[in-house]
Design a protein around this motif. Sequence first.
Motif, mmCIF file in Angstrom:
data_model
loop_
_atom_site.group_PDB
_atom_site.id
_atom_site.type_symbol
_atom_site.label_atom_id
_atom_site.label_comp_id
_atom_site.label_asym_id
_atom_site.label_seq_id
_atom_site.Cartn_x
_atom_site.Cartn_y
_atom_site.Cartn_z
ATOM 1 N N TRP A 1 0.764 -1.224 0.142
ATOM 2 C CA TRP A 1 -0.091 0.058 -0.003
ATOM 3 C C TRP A 1 0.795 1.408 0.281
ATOM 4 O O TRP A 1 0.610 2.291 -0.629
ATOM 5 N N ARG A 2 2.053 1.125 0.700
ATOM 6 C CA ARG A 2 2.622 2.447 0.726
ATOM 7 C C ARG A 2 3.333 2.809 -0.716
ATOM 8 O O ARG A 2 3.659 3.667 -1.153
ATOM 9 N N GLU A 3 3.883 1.590 -1.353
ATOM 10 C CA GLU A 3 4.071 1.695 -2.832
ATOM 11 C C GLU A 3 3.029 2.153 -3.781
ATOM 12 O O GLU A 3 3.403 3.157 -4.664
ATOM 13 N N ALA A 4 1.935 1.686 -3.560
ATOM 14 C CA ALA A 4 0.577 2.266 -4.287
ATOM 15 C C ALA A 4 0.528 3.782 -4.167
ATOM 16 O O ALA A 4 0.336 4.590 -4.933
ATOM 17 N N ILE A 5 0.505 4.151 -2.829
ATOM 18 C CA ILE A 5 0.421 5.450 -2.411
ATOM 19 C C ILE A 5 1.278 6.363 -3.434
ATOM 20 O O ILE A 5 1.148 7.596 -3.736
ATOM 21 N N GLY A 6 2.601 6.053 -3.442
ATOM 22 C CA GLY A 6 3.615 6.567 -3.994
ATOM 23 C C GLY A 6 3.754 6.483 -5.621
ATOM 24 O O GLY A 6 4.587 7.298 -6.033
ATOM 25 N N HIS A 7 2.988 5.683 -6.139
ATOM 26 C CA HIS A 7 3.139 5.516 -7.544
ATOM 27 C C HIS A 7 2.606 6.731 -7.979
ATOM 28 O O HIS A 7 1.516 7.142 -7.898
ATOM 29 N N PRO A 8 3.106 7.193 -9.329
ATOM 30 C CA PRO A 8 3.023 8.519 -10.058
ATOM 31 C C PRO A 8 1.692 8.529 -10.936
ATOM 32 O O PRO A 8 0.810 9.442 -10.941
#
Length: 192
Positions: free
Chosen positions: A50-57
Amino acid sequence: MARVAVHLAAPDDASAIARIQRDTWRFAYQEVLDQAALEALDSGDVEREWREAIGHPETDVFVATEGGHTVGFSVSGPAPEEELAGPRGELPEDSVHIGLIATALVEPRWQRRGHGGRLIAAAARALRSRGANRGMTWVAESDSATLSFYRDIGWHPDGTVRTLDTGGVTLREMRLFGTLELRVTEPAHGAS
């Protein structure tokens, strides 16, 4: 009535999103998801993802709050070609202008308070800002509440169905399309 809001998720929201996904899936999808898939939601990997999804441009993750509680989330972004393709691989003429609402979940105890509508409206605004003029999503055929919600906002199945193997159980989902010009009405005061 407690203050309600929707805002873009920050990395610190990842643990609340993982909790909402875990709790909601266990409540709503225990009949259609394999036990191993549900147990995997306890892994620390879910929060990291979820952290990666939140940071995905190219992804917009929104969270809904009521008072001091995070009660729901949505995920949207450009619709991948493989999700838009028809049975023979053909793409809609406007495929570059179609956004995907990948998910929108509200914890069961916080439902029927307008959070789902606010999350979808925020996702629709974000998709429009990215150049989309219509949206799509996938909904489990057995999820009559979610299907009804999308129909109420003007989204309808296009006849395409996919079957997912969830680890011993198959899940059939219908593809829906609809407008991104949404008008969200608030539930009546005191609605549960």
